[in-house]
Scaffold this active site. Structure first.
Site, PDB file in Angstrom:
ATOM      1  N   GLY A  17       0.770  -1.249  -0.058  1.00 31.30           N
ATOM      2  CA  GLY A  17       0.187   0.056  -0.100  1.00 31.30           C
ATOM      3  C   GLY A  17       0.798   1.294   0.068  1.00 31.30           C
ATOM      4  O   GLY A  17       0.288   2.546   0.382  1.00 31.30           O
ATOM      5  N   ILE A  24       0.134   6.170   4.553  1.00 29.56           N
ATOM      6  CA  ILE A  24       0.487   5.538   5.649  1.00 29.56           C
ATOM      7  C   ILE A  24       1.551   4.566   5.759  1.00 29.56           C
ATOM      8  O   ILE A  24       2.165   4.303   6.468  1.00 29.56           O
ATOM      9  CB  ILE A  24      -1.004   5.050   6.457  1.00 29.56           C
ATOM     10  CG1 ILE A  24      -1.917   6.431   6.667  1.00 29.56           C
ATOM     11  CG2 ILE A  24      -0.915   4.277   7.580  1.00 29.56           C
ATOM     12  CD1 ILE A  24      -3.233   6.054   6.923  1.00 29.56           C
ATOM     13  N   ILE A  96      -4.445  -0.796   2.223  1.00 34.22           N
ATOM     14  CA  ILE A  96      -5.159  -0.724   1.191  1.00 34.22           C
ATOM     15  C   ILE A  96      -6.714  -0.675   1.052  1.00 34.22           C
ATOM     16  O   ILE A  96      -7.090  -1.142   1.831  1.00 34.22           O
ATOM     17  CB  ILE A  96      -4.742  -2.203   0.186  1.00 34.22           C
ATOM     18  CG1 ILE A  96      -3.307  -2.141  -0.183  1.00 34.22           C
ATOM     19  CG2 ILE A  96      -5.833  -2.194  -1.105  1.00 34.22           C
ATOM     20  CD1 ILE A  96      -2.914  -3.592  -0.842  1.00 34.22           C
ATOM     21  N   TYR A 159     -18.434   9.369   4.425  1.00 34.64           N
ATOM     22  CA  TYR A 159     -17.499   8.088   4.312  1.00 34.64           C
ATOM     23  C   TYR A 159     -18.231   6.744   3.556  1.00 34.64           C
ATOM     24  O   TYR A 159     -17.828   6.012   3.229  1.00 34.64           O
ATOM     25  CB  TYR A 159     -17.093   7.989   5.649  1.00 34.64           C
ATOM     26  CG  TYR A 159     -15.768   7.221   5.756  1.00 34.64           C
ATOM     27  CD1 TYR A 159     -14.790   7.396   5.065  1.00 34.64           C
ATOM     28  CD2 TYR A 159     -15.906   5.823   6.427  1.00 34.64           C
ATOM     29  CE1 TYR A 159     -13.498   6.770   5.101  1.00 34.64           C
ATOM     30  CE2 TYR A 159     -14.613   5.109   6.487  1.00 34.64           C
ATOM     31  CZ  TYR A 159     -13.357   5.542   5.882  1.00 34.64           C
ATOM     32  OH  TYR A 159     -12.384   4.556   5.829  1.00 34.64           O
ATOM     33  N   LYS A 166     -15.137  -0.874   6.209  1.00 37.23           N
ATOM     34  CA  LYS A 166     -14.203  -0.904   7.281  1.00 37.23           C
ATOM     35  C   LYS A 166     -14.932  -1.669   8.500  1.00 37.23           C
ATOM     36  O   LYS A 166     -14.094  -2.343   9.222  1.00 37.23           O
ATOM     37  CB  LYS A 166     -13.887   0.482   7.787  1.00 37.23           C
ATOM     38  CG  LYS A 166     -13.193   1.349   6.926  1.00 37.23           C
ATOM     39  CD  LYS A 166     -11.662   0.838   6.562  1.00 37.23           C
ATOM     40  CE  LYS A 166     -10.931   1.768   5.968  1.00 37.23           C
ATOM     41  NZ  LYS A 166      -9.498   0.953   5.288  1.00 37.23           N
TER      42      LYS A 166
HETATM   43  N1  NAD Z   1      -5.884   8.574   5.407  1.00 38.12           N
HETATM   44  C1  NAD Z   1      -6.929   8.483   6.220  1.00 38.12           C
HETATM   45  O1  NAD Z   1      -7.361   9.655   6.596  1.00 38.12           O
HETATM   46  C2  NAD Z   1      -7.023   7.067   6.812  1.00 38.12           C
HETATM   47  C3  NAD Z   1      -7.717   7.001   7.900  1.00 38.12           C
HETATM   48  C4  NAD Z   1      -7.919   5.730   8.535  1.00 38.12           C
HETATM   49  C5  NAD Z   1      -7.645   4.695   7.740  1.00 38.12           C
HETATM   50  N2  NAD Z   1      -6.972   4.965   6.382  1.00 38.12           N
HETATM   51  C6  NAD Z   1      -6.754   3.736   5.653  1.00 38.12           C
HETATM   52  O2  NAD Z   1      -5.255   3.451   5.417  1.00 38.12           O
HETATM   53  C7  NAD Z   1      -4.995   2.720   4.471  1.00 38.12           C
HETATM   54  C8  NAD Z   1      -3.849   3.203   3.438  1.00 38.12           C
HETATM   55  O3  NAD Z   1      -4.493   4.475   3.012  1.00 38.12           O
HETATM   56  P1  NAD Z   1      -3.844   5.996   2.835  1.00 38.12           P
HETATM   57  O4  NAD Z   1      -4.408   6.910   3.579  1.00 38.12           O
HETATM   58  O5  NAD Z   1      -2.358   5.706   3.131  1.00 38.12           O
HETATM   59  O6  NAD Z   1      -4.003   6.343   1.164  1.00 38.12           O
HETATM   60  P2  NAD Z   1      -3.004   5.892  -0.067  1.00 38.12           P
HETATM   61  O7  NAD Z   1      -4.000   6.479  -1.370  1.00 38.12           O
HETATM   62  O8  NAD Z   1      -1.621   6.570   0.119  1.00 38.12           O
HETATM   63  O9  NAD Z   1      -2.777   4.217  -0.116  1.00 38.12           O
HETATM   64  C9  NAD Z   1      -3.962   3.432  -0.521  1.00 38.12           C
HETATM   65  C10 NAD Z   1      -3.202   2.263  -1.251  1.00 38.12           C
HETATM   66  O10 NAD Z   1      -4.100   1.287  -1.616  1.00 38.12           O
HETATM   67  C11 NAD Z   1      -3.765   0.838  -2.821  1.00 38.12           C
HETATM   68  N3  NAD Z   1      -4.712   0.206  -3.761  1.00 38.12           N
HETATM   69  C12 NAD Z   1      -6.049   0.449  -4.047  1.00 38.12           C
HETATM   70  N4  NAD Z   1      -6.499  -0.297  -4.754  1.00 38.12           N
HETATM   71  C13 NAD Z   1      -5.574  -1.411  -4.967  1.00 38.12           C
HETATM   72  C14 NAD Z   1      -5.664  -2.866  -5.751  1.00 38.12           C
HETATM   73  N5  NAD Z   1      -6.877  -2.923  -6.370  1.00 38.12           N
HETATM   74  N6  NAD Z   1      -4.742  -3.557  -5.450  1.00 38.12           N
HETATM   75  C15 NAD Z   1      -3.719  -3.016  -4.621  1.00 38.12           C
HETATM   76  N7  NAD Z   1      -3.614  -2.103  -3.996  1.00 38.12           N
HETATM   77  C16 NAD Z   1      -4.530  -1.137  -4.154  1.00 38.12           C
HETATM   78  C17 NAD Z   1      -3.130   1.957  -3.640  1.00 38.12           C
HETATM   79  O11 NAD Z   1      -2.161   1.872  -4.338  1.00 38.12           O
HETATM   80  C18 NAD Z   1      -2.478   2.909  -2.444  1.00 38.12           C
HETATM   81  O12 NAD Z   1      -1.193   2.196  -2.231  1.00 38.12           O
HETATM   82  C19 NAD Z   1      -6.342   2.355   3.653  1.00 38.12           C
HETATM   83  O13 NAD Z   1      -7.001   1.200   4.184  1.00 38.12           O
HETATM   84  C20 NAD Z   1      -7.193   3.685   4.268  1.00 38.12           C
HETATM   85  O14 NAD Z   1      -8.541   3.311   4.420  1.00 38.12           O
HETATM   86  C21 NAD Z   1      -6.602   5.956   5.956  1.00 38.12           C
END
Ligand code: NAD
Length: 259
Positions: A17, A24, A96, A159, A166
């Site tokens: 991811g 993250i 992801i 959301y 989630k």
């Molecule tokens: N940013 C926030 O505020 C937040 C808060 C809580 C949880 N999260 C969770 O953290 C996790 C990481 O997200 P982030 O915020 O770092 O954003 P990000 O966009 O940097 O990361 C999301 C990742 O998912 C990957 N992805 C999406 N579809 C895919 C697929 N079909 N196959 C493989 N990879 C795929 C993308 O390539 C990317 O690397 C997610 O689960 C997100 O829901 C984010």
């Protein structure tokens, strides 16, 4: 700077991811690398590969495999490559998620069947799919960490289907913890406060959410990649050896405040 106290020395950890420097997973990878982990990365496609290589440049030459988690053959190939190269896997970070942008803007009731299934597939089922393949490689025990958000337990404007995904992800963590526990494999979710990433910015009024958390959270700030990286190291290391099936909030305390 490398090496704080080698909490993850000798551990093979798969990081899924990292999209760019804001991801993250990038923060978690850096924290794990500083603790001596041997990291293996995946990327979704060629565009993500380029940016993965750029943001991990400070770690030297990295090992990285393509893996679109909607594709079972790609997941099989990933784990057969890891098996061949390392034999053993100790940790897996699943960071992801995906939902169609229209499903994060419009009303939840208008979510299409396609949009619902896609969000569940990428954001929830993929954890089950990759963990099942990781299981036979975790012969020395293991730790699986996924990322979730408070929209799983509270209805949060915009959301929408991601909150439902989630909720299913957190339930999956508990079921997987139950099944994998006898093999000394722990499964936990880190519930992150809002943080400016590409995925985060897809959520409606995201900058308002950041402002509210900064104003009302006990720590009077938003979380950082370092906050999340530190807790992920704890979850991946022996320090959390008795902890499984949990959802741990890293949100500067915001979820504990009433108003
Ligand atoms: N940013 C926030 O505020 C937040 C808060 C809580 C949880 N999260 C969770 O953290 C996790 C990481 O997200 P982030 O915020 O770092 O954003 P990000 O966009 O940097 O990361 C999301 C990742 O998912 C990957 N992805 C999406 N579809 C895919 C697929 N079909 N196959 C493989 N990879 C795929 C993308 O390539 C990317 O690397 C997610 O689960 C997100 O829901 C984010």
């Amino acid at each position: 700077m490398k090496c704080m106290s080698d909490l993850l020395k000798g551990k093979n950890i798969l990081i899924m991811g990292v999209r760019n420097k804001w991801s993250i997973a990038r923060g978690i990878a850096e924290a794990a690398w500083r603790e001596g982990a041997n990291l293996i990365f995946t990327y979704q496609g060629d565009r993500e590969k380029e940016s993965l290589l750029k943001v991990t440049a400070g770690m030297g030459e990295i090992e990285a495999y393509p893996c679109d988690v909607t594709n079972d053959e790609a997941i099989d190939l990933l784990f057969s490559n890891i098996k061949e190269k390392h034999g053993v896997l100790h940790g897996l970070v699943h960071a992801i998620a995906y939902a169609k942008s229209e499903d994060l803007q419009d009303s939840f009731l208008n979510t299409s069947r396609d949009g619902f299934m896609l969000a569940m597939d990428v954001s929830c089922y993929s954890l089950v799919a990759v963990s099942r393949r990781a299981l036979p490689l975790m012969t020395e025990g293991g730790s699986i960490v996924t990322l979730t958000y408070r929209g799983s337990v509270k209805a949060m404007q915009g959301y929408n289907v991601m909150g439902v995904a989630k909720a299913a992800l957190e339930a999956s963590v508990r079921y997987m913890a139950l099944e994998m526990g006898p093999k000394n494999i722990r499964v936990n979710a880190l519930s992150a406060g809002p943080i400016k990433t590409m995925s985060g910015k897809g959520v409606q009024n995201f900058s308002d959410i950041l402002s509210v958390v900064e104003e009302r959270s006990p720590l009077k700030r938003n979380v950082t990649l370092e906050d999340l990286g530190g807790t992920a190291v704890y979850l991946l290391s022996g320090l959390s050896s008795g902890l499984t099936g949990e959802v741990i909030y890293i949100d500067c305390g915001y979820n504990n405040v009433g108003l």
